[in-house]
Design an enzyme around this catalytic site. Structure first.
Site, PDB file in Angstrom:
ATOM      1  N   ASP A  95       3.349  36.829  72.555  1.00 20.80           N
ATOM      2  CA  ASP A  95       2.391  37.857  72.971  1.00 20.80           C
ATOM      3  C   ASP A  95       0.920  37.485  72.719  1.00 20.80           C
ATOM      4  O   ASP A  95       0.071  38.358  72.600  1.00 20.80           O
ATOM      5  CB  ASP A  95       2.702  39.135  72.194  1.00 20.80           C
ATOM      6  N   GLU A 117      11.091  35.332  74.087  1.00 26.28           N
ATOM      7  CA  GLU A 117      10.806  36.498  73.246  1.00 26.28           C
ATOM      8  C   GLU A 117      10.286  37.644  74.121  1.00 26.28           C
ATOM      9  O   GLU A 117       9.313  38.313  73.821  1.00 26.28           O
ATOM     10  CB  GLU A 117       9.821  36.190  72.124  1.00 26.28           C
ATOM     11  N   GLU A 131      -1.433  42.547  71.495  1.00 29.08           N
ATOM     12  CA  GLU A 131      -0.124  41.925  71.746  1.00 29.08           C
ATOM     13  C   GLU A 131       0.812  42.784  72.593  1.00 29.08           C
ATOM     14  O   GLU A 131       1.496  42.273  73.477  1.00 29.08           O
ATOM     15  CB  GLU A 131       0.567  41.571  70.424  1.00 29.08           C
ATOM     16  N   HIS A 200      -2.029  38.948  57.976  1.00 30.76           N
ATOM     17  CA  HIS A 200      -2.990  38.376  58.918  1.00 30.76           C
ATOM     18  C   HIS A 200      -3.243  39.254  60.125  1.00 30.76           C
ATOM     19  O   HIS A 200      -4.085  38.941  60.953  1.00 30.76           O
ATOM     20  CB  HIS A 200      -2.481  37.010  59.411  1.00 30.76           C
ATOM     21  N   ARG A 202      -4.472  41.904  62.833  1.00 28.62           N
ATOM     22  CA  ARG A 202      -5.803  42.452  63.141  1.00 28.62           C
ATOM     23  C   ARG A 202      -6.019  43.804  62.467  1.00 28.62           C
ATOM     24  O   ARG A 202      -7.084  44.106  61.967  1.00 28.62           O
ATOM     25  CB  ARG A 202      -5.896  42.568  64.669  1.00 28.62           C
ATOM     26  N   HIS A 232      -4.046  32.885  55.396  1.00 25.06           N
ATOM     27  CA  HIS A 232      -3.831  32.601  56.815  1.00 25.06           C
ATOM     28  C   HIS A 232      -4.997  31.764  57.320  1.00 25.06           C
ATOM     29  O   HIS A 232      -6.083  31.785  56.734  1.00 25.06           O
ATOM     30  CB  HIS A 232      -3.732  33.922  57.580  1.00 25.06           C
TER      31      HIS A 232
HETATM   32  C1  LIG Z   1       2.696  41.306  67.075  1.00 26.67           C
HETATM   33  C2  LIG Z   1       3.424  40.143  66.459  1.00 26.67           C
HETATM   34  O1  LIG Z   1       4.184  40.284  65.535  1.00 26.67           O
HETATM   35  N1  LIG Z   1       3.169  38.927  67.001  1.00 26.67           N
HETATM   36  C3  LIG Z   1       3.803  37.765  66.407  1.00 26.67           C
HETATM   37  C4  LIG Z   1       2.762  36.705  66.173  1.00 26.67           C
HETATM   38  O2  LIG Z   1       3.283  35.786  65.248  1.00 26.67           O
HETATM   39  P1  LIG Z   1       3.503  36.045  63.683  1.00 26.67           P
HETATM   40  O3  LIG Z   1       3.092  37.417  63.305  1.00 26.67           O
HETATM   41  O4  LIG Z   1       4.893  35.657  63.405  1.00 26.67           O
HETATM   42  O5  LIG Z   1       2.451  34.996  63.072  1.00 26.67           O
HETATM   43  P2  LIG Z   1       2.476  34.300  61.622  1.00 26.67           P
HETATM   44  O6  LIG Z   1       2.883  35.283  60.600  1.00 26.67           O
HETATM   45  O7  LIG Z   1       1.188  33.583  61.491  1.00 26.67           O
HETATM   46  O8  LIG Z   1       3.599  33.167  61.778  1.00 26.67           O
HETATM   47  C5  LIG Z   1       4.850  33.386  61.201  1.00 26.67           C
HETATM   48  C6  LIG Z   1       5.587  32.068  61.167  1.00 26.67           C
HETATM   49  O9  LIG Z   1       4.789  31.110  60.472  1.00 26.67           O
HETATM   50  C7  LIG Z   1       5.487  30.629  59.330  1.00 26.67           C
HETATM   51  N2  LIG Z   1       4.482  30.353  58.291  1.00 26.67           N
HETATM   52  C8  LIG Z   1       3.788  31.362  57.699  1.00 26.67           C
HETATM   53  C9  LIG Z   1       2.823  31.058  56.753  1.00 26.67           C
HETATM   54  C10 LIG Z   1       2.550  29.703  56.421  1.00 26.67           C
HETATM   55  O10 LIG Z   1       1.684  29.367  55.584  1.00 26.67           O
HETATM   56  N3  LIG Z   1       3.269  28.733  57.060  1.00 26.67           N
HETATM   57  C11 LIG Z   1       4.216  29.032  57.997  1.00 26.67           C
HETATM   58  O11 LIG Z   1       4.849  28.130  58.551  1.00 26.67           O
HETATM   59  C12 LIG Z   1       6.480  31.731  58.993  1.00 26.67           C
HETATM   60  O12 LIG Z   1       7.612  31.227  58.310  1.00 26.67           O
HETATM   61  C13 LIG Z   1       6.868  32.225  60.375  1.00 26.67           C
HETATM   62  O13 LIG Z   1       7.848  31.397  60.976  1.00 26.67           O
HETATM   63  O14 LIG Z   1       2.506  35.977  67.388  1.00 26.67           O
HETATM   64  C14 LIG Z   1       3.653  35.263  67.853  1.00 26.67           C
HETATM   65  C15 LIG Z   1       3.283  34.295  68.949  1.00 26.67           C
HETATM   66  O15 LIG Z   1       3.124  34.966  70.164  1.00 26.67           O
HETATM   67  C16 LIG Z   1       4.684  36.277  68.297  1.00 26.67           C
HETATM   68  O16 LIG Z   1       5.879  35.591  68.627  1.00 26.67           O
HETATM   69  C17 LIG Z   1       4.985  37.290  67.216  1.00 26.67           C
HETATM   70  O17 LIG Z   1       5.623  38.410  67.850  1.00 26.67           O
END
Ligand SMILES: CC(=O)N[C@@H]1[C@@H](OP(=O)(O)OP(=O)(O)OC[C@H]2O[C@@H](n3ccc(=O)[nH]c3=O)[C@H](O)[C@@H]2O)O[C@H](CO)[C@@H](O)[C@@H]1O
Length: 371
Positions: A95, A117, A131, A200, A202, A232
């Protein structure tokens, strides 16, 4: 020549979730072409196994306004699509504004679009913004929609999308299983209970982070509780965390880490506190209780299995729910049973096989037209 499949990657979660798809496409004899948009400018493709494929770097770093960023990505990919090696399919994940930009460019160029997804909905266009609106638009434009769960597919059906919907599981679990299989057995032992935090989103930026930070300061008074917050790459979030928590000897601020280290850290945590989407998918599979720093989620499946709980971003609520899990063994154990509502770790091969079948059908139909 095998069909080229273009995969748009802008952020860390997209890299994590599309790397298994790129590998599976290659195993199907298709040619992945990774387009790195530059949204997360520090994203290193080799850290996710993406450098093994053909890739193109765009210069579209994230901007303050995600709509401006989506348009920049759309324009950059549009010129790629006008060049040689037009893909048989363009794949976006999730998203982000990179995903929306890729979807707009594919649609304008008449390149078939697939969404990994697909169908996640909070049913609130304002939360998460942008998103929710991005994924509704992408799903409306897609010819192939890969929904992680049947709930996601039901959302798509209710919206009357015209593309082909398939329930495949979320590739986050494929990536998680790959990492877990490479980690040494067990964690760092019982030790002190560890509260691992990421934040992280918004809606938790700026002043909204203050109650979260104050809740962590309150919890840090428990000398036996080890609190670690993983910063982040978003500078606004890291600065807010450092400002509020940097001087507290009981709270460790950790730099962003690679996925393998992060999964290891999550696996050895007692409780996870996060607003992350991907961690909402990983925590149930790891069997680590997750308290979600949001008031709504597009991942209700983890709540239904009892592994995750929405606690919002109010100071008192956060302290209350963490303390409850620390003090009520039964409540803790009820959230600590591994569950797999987001897939079985085989989503990527399913997606790749479906892409192959779809392309074959397209080719057959085109040949029939010519004949
Ligand atoms: C609205 C919403 O929910 N949108 C999401 C957003 O993604 P998110 O919220 O999951 O983003 P983060 O939390 O940054 O990533 C998480 C991943 O990163 C890994 N991680 C974390 C810290 C670190 O130091 N090292 C890492 O490796 C962690 O294990 C995990 O796998 O956008 C994506 C793309 O469109 C969407 O798919 C997804 O819906």
């Amino acid at each position: 020549m095998s069909p080229v499949i273009m995969l748009v990657v802008g952020t860390r979660p997209e890299a994590i979730k599309l790397a298994p798809v790129a590998r599976a496409l290659q195993a199907q004899g298709l040619l992945p072409h990774i387009v790195l948009t530059g949204q997360h400018s520090q994203l290193d493709p080799s850290a996710y196994g993406l450098a093994a494929h053909r890739f193109t770097r765009l210069q579209c770093p994230a901007t303050g306004d995600p709509r401006v960023h989506a348009e920049a990505v759309a324009n950059a990919i549009a010129s790629l699509l006008r060049g040689a090696g037009r893909p048989g399919l363009l794949i976006v994940q999730g998203d982000t504004s990179s995903a929306l930009g890729g979807a707009l460019a594919a649609t304008a160029a008449g390149v078939p679009l697939a969404h990994v997804e697909a169908g996640l909905r909070s049913h609130d266009l304002a939360l998460p913004w942008p998103e929710e609106g991005n994924r509704v638009a992408i799903d409306r434009l897609s010819q192939l929609l890969f929904a992680a769960t049947s709930d996601n597919a039901a959302n798509l059906s209710a919206e009357g999308v015209t593309g082909e919907v398939h329930v495949t599981g979320n590739t986050a679990i494929d990536a998680l299983f790959d990492v877990v299989s490479s980690l040494p057995p067990g964690s760092d032992g019982p030790g002190l209970p560890r509260l691992l935090v990421t934040c992280h989103r918004r809606e938790n930026w700026g002043a909204a982070f203050t109650p979260i930070g104050l809740a962590l300061i309150d919890l840090a008074r428990f000398a036996w509780l080890r609190i670690e917050i993983v910063l982040h790459s978003n500078p606004a979030m890291a600065a807010a965390a450092r400002l509020l928590l940097g001087g507290n000897p009981r709270i460790r601020l950790l730099q962003p880490m690679d996925h393998r280290a992060m999964v290891g850290a999550m696996r050895s945590a007692h409780i996870l506190l996060s607003d992350s989407g991907g961690i909402q998918e990983e925590a149930p599979a790891l069997g680590i209780p997750l308290l979600v720093l949001r008031s709504t989620t597009e991942r209700p499946e983890g709540i239904a299995t009892g592994n995750t709980l929405l606690v919002g971003n109010e100071r008192g609520e956060i302290v209350h729910h963490v303390r409850r899990l620390l003090e009520d063994e039964r409540a803790y154990r009820a959230m600590a049973v591994p569950a797999f509502p987001f897939g079985d770790g085989k989503a990527a091969p399913r997606i790749a096989a479906l892409c192959r079948q779809w392309l074959t059908r397209q080719q057959t139909a085109e040949q029939a037209l010519i004949a």
